[in-house]
Enzyme design. Sequence first.
Site, mmCIF file in Angstrom:
data_model
loop_
_atom_site.group_PDB
_atom_site.id
_atom_site.type_symbol
_atom_site.label_atom_id
_atom_site.label_comp_id
_atom_site.label_asym_id
_atom_site.label_seq_id
_atom_site.Cartn_x
_atom_site.Cartn_y
_atom_site.Cartn_z
ATOM 1 N N CYS A 31 0.836 -1.211 0.000
ATOM 2 C CA CYS A 31 0.000 0.000 0.000
ATOM 3 C C CYS A 31 0.872 1.262 0.000
ATOM 4 O O CYS A 31 1.526 1.567 0.987
ATOM 5 C CB CYS A 31 -0.898 -0.049 1.236
ATOM 6 S SG CYS A 31 -1.736 1.489 1.630
ATOM 7 N N CYS A 34 0.080 3.848 2.650
ATOM 8 C CA CYS A 34 0.540 3.337 3.949
ATOM 9 C C CYS A 34 2.022 3.644 4.145
ATOM 10 O O CYS A 34 2.447 4.030 5.235
ATOM 11 C CB CYS A 34 0.322 1.828 4.040
ATOM 12 S SG CYS A 34 -1.393 1.299 3.911
#
Length: 103
Positions: A31, A34
């Site tokens: 991600c 993230c």
Amino acid sequence: MSVMKITKSNFDAEVIHSDIPVLLDFWAEWCTPCKMLSPIIHEIANENTGKIKVGKVNVDEEPELATQFQVMSIPMLILFKEGKAVNTSIGFMDKEAIKKFLK
């Protein structure tokens, strides 16, 4: 304080029974947002030692926790106080937004 790795085996002790608020970051290796959020989460942890506990939950390694908290999109932040989820945010946030989220 460093960021803790939260798993289903340490969740109750570190989050539910914590005597200070806990900020959990639900994330995954793949991600991109993230990865952008991670250094900010570490700064928040270092700046709030003793006031707040910060943990990261890898949703790929801990699918039961991700399901328990209905994590559909990541990054997802959940703030716990006295063992209860009191605030949730989905998506990337800058440091100022996280500070407001914590209040």
